[in-house]
Design an enzyme around this catalytic site. Structure first.
Site, mmCIF file in Angstrom:
data_model
loop_
_atom_site.group_PDB
_atom_site.id
_atom_site.type_symbol
_atom_site.label_atom_id
_atom_site.label_comp_id
_atom_site.label_asym_id
_atom_site.label_seq_id
_atom_site.Cartn_x
_atom_site.Cartn_y
_atom_site.Cartn_z
ATOM 1 N N ASN A 109 0.801 -1.226 0.000
ATOM 2 C CA ASN A 109 0.000 0.000 0.000
ATOM 3 C C ASN A 109 0.835 1.279 0.000
ATOM 4 O O ASN A 109 0.514 2.228 -0.706
ATOM 5 C CB ASN A 109 -0.954 -0.018 1.192
ATOM 6 C CG ASN A 109 -2.195 -0.822 0.874
ATOM 7 O OD1 ASN A 109 -2.886 -0.537 -0.099
ATOM 8 N ND2 ASN A 109 -2.460 -1.856 1.645
ATOM 9 N N ASP A 133 -0.619 -9.487 3.017
ATOM 10 C CA ASP A 133 -1.854 -9.080 3.710
ATOM 11 C C ASP A 133 -3.084 -9.071 2.800
ATOM 12 O O ASP A 133 -4.209 -9.063 3.289
ATOM 13 C CB ASP A 133 -1.685 -7.679 4.309
ATOM 14 C CG ASP A 133 -0.662 -7.667 5.435
ATOM 15 O OD1 ASP A 133 -0.370 -8.749 5.971
ATOM 16 O OD2 ASP A 133 -0.151 -6.589 5.764
ATOM 17 N N MET A 175 -0.339 -12.645 10.749
ATOM 18 C CA MET A 175 -0.135 -11.238 10.383
ATOM 19 C C MET A 175 -1.410 -10.587 9.857
ATOM 20 O O MET A 175 -2.350 -11.281 9.459
ATOM 21 C CB MET A 175 1.000 -11.099 9.389
ATOM 22 C CG MET A 175 2.356 -11.112 10.061
ATOM 23 S SD MET A 175 3.684 -10.868 8.885
ATOM 24 C CE MET A 175 5.036 -10.478 9.993
ATOM 25 N N TYR A 261 7.311 -13.700 11.260
ATOM 26 C CA TYR A 261 7.904 -13.477 9.937
ATOM 27 C C TYR A 261 8.051 -14.744 9.092
ATOM 28 O O TYR A 261 8.347 -14.639 7.899
ATOM 29 C CB TYR A 261 9.260 -12.767 10.093
ATOM 30 C CG TYR A 261 9.058 -11.356 10.564
ATOM 31 C CD1 TYR A 261 8.797 -10.338 9.664
ATOM 32 C CD2 TYR A 261 9.047 -11.055 11.913
ATOM 33 C CE1 TYR A 261 8.551 -9.052 10.089
ATOM 34 C CE2 TYR A 261 8.799 -9.774 12.354
ATOM 35 C CZ TYR A 261 8.558 -8.771 11.427
ATOM 36 O OH TYR A 261 8.304 -7.498 11.858
#
Ligand code: F6P
Length: 336
Positions: A109, A133, A175, A261
């Site tokens: 983004n 995401d 996440m 991660y």
């Protein structure tokens, strides 16, 4: 034509496959030259770049990370890694000096926002959406998401047996700060009993009830999947807070796991490799046909593009109407 390519923001599986897709089609099909810009927009400010040839483009399809390096440098914001009072002008000068006819920006983004601002300055920009995401507006999916969902689902699968053996509640944090796509997709694929996403408010008593009801039905263990971005009291991490509250509400021993991660590292899935390859190829096509100021997008099964100006500043979020939420609820999954 001579095009520059950069990767910016958090890494994800499939970036190298995208670089390969853009560059191989640019070189082989369109006869262009390609320059790899180092460390995202930082390299456009410092001029750190080198030509990419077939040799550098080998072995990239299944390679995690990014061969170009990345950074979170935001040239339209104050501060940042590179110190200069007018970073947009510096980027423009460097683009000219490097002889670039266009810059292909691969990122999430933040990158799309920067790319839109560069396009508004009159620079020739094409972008490709990249994030685990899956929250970039204008594309149904971004590459990296499927790989992250696979990793998270595998972790949830593994938690089932240990949860069952110990008759525990297992809380897993995945996440997703603002968008709960990874929690939703991995939670449903992994058979989660409770799935919490930042977009849907939760009631801890209802979660406790769901787990106690399962116990009454002869199911002594439960799996709870939470996105890292859900609201918590006293600033605790999502998994830690929810595990503590569930144990308090139900009296059942509860453990938490934070996946972290691992979701972003390693090899992309075949789906992501092919999505990255198709998106990369389309980016080269946009450059060749002079269609600048656009982001490559997946709509249904088709690769297309949308104006960068439409994408910037928006987020694609989970809604209660999403069919996985609707179907999950019908089957007794608690979304909070
Ligand atoms: O944007 C992807 C993402 O993986 C988020 O889900 C996560 O919260 C964030 O990046 C963390 O990235 P970093 O620690 O590199 O800033």
């Amino acid at each position: 034509m001579r095009i520059g390519i950069l990767t910016s923001g958090g890494d994800c599986p499939g970036i190298n496959a995208t670089i390969r897709g853009v560059c191989k089609s640019a070189i082989n099909h369109y006869g262009m030259e390609v320059v790899g810009i180092r460390s995202g927009f930082q390299g456009l400010l410092t001029g750190e770049a080198e030509p990419l040839t077939e040799k550098e483009l080998s072995g990239l399809l299944n390679l995690g990370g990014t061969i170009l390096g990345t950074s979170r440098e935001k040239p339209f914001k104050k501060g940042g890694i590179v110190a200069d009072s007018n970073k947009p002008a510096l980027m423009e000068r460097n683009i000219q000096q490097m002889g670039l006819d266009c810059v292909v920006c691969i990122g999430g983004n933040g990158t799309q926002k920067t790319a839109a601002k560069m396009a508004a300055m009159g620079l020739n920009i094409v972008s490709v959406p990249k994030t685990i995401d899956n929250d970039i507006w204008g594309t149904d999916f971004s590459f990296g998401f499927d790989s992250a969902v696979n990793i998270a689902t595998d972790a949830i699968d593994r938690l089932h047996s240990t949860a069952s053996a110990h008759k525990r509640v297992m809380v897993i944090e995945v996440m997703g700060h603002k968008a709960g796509w990874i929690a939703l997709y991995s939670g449903m694929a992994g058979g989660g009993d409770v799935i919490l996403v930042p977009e849907i408010p939760y009631d801890i008593h209802r979660i406790g009830d769901t787990i106690l009801q399962r116990l009454k039905k002869g199911k002594p263990y439960s799996i709870v999947v939470v996105a890292e971005g859900i609201q918590t009291l006293d600033g605790k991490r999502a998994a830690e807070y929810i595990a503590q509250e569930i144990e308090y509400e139900t009296g059942i021993e509860t453990r938490e796991t934070v996946l972290g991660y691992i979701q972003r590292g390693g090899s992309p899935t075949p789906f992501d490799r092919n999505l990255a390859t198709r998106m990369g190829g389309h980016a080269a096509e946009l450059v060749a046909s002079g269609q600048f100021g656009r982001m490559v997008a997946l709509k249904g099964n088709d690769i297309t593009s949308v104006p960068l100006a439409d994408v910037a500043g928006k987020l694609k979020l989970v809604t209660e109407q999403h069919d996985l939420v609707v179907q999950g609820r019908r089957m007794g999954v608690c979304f909070g």
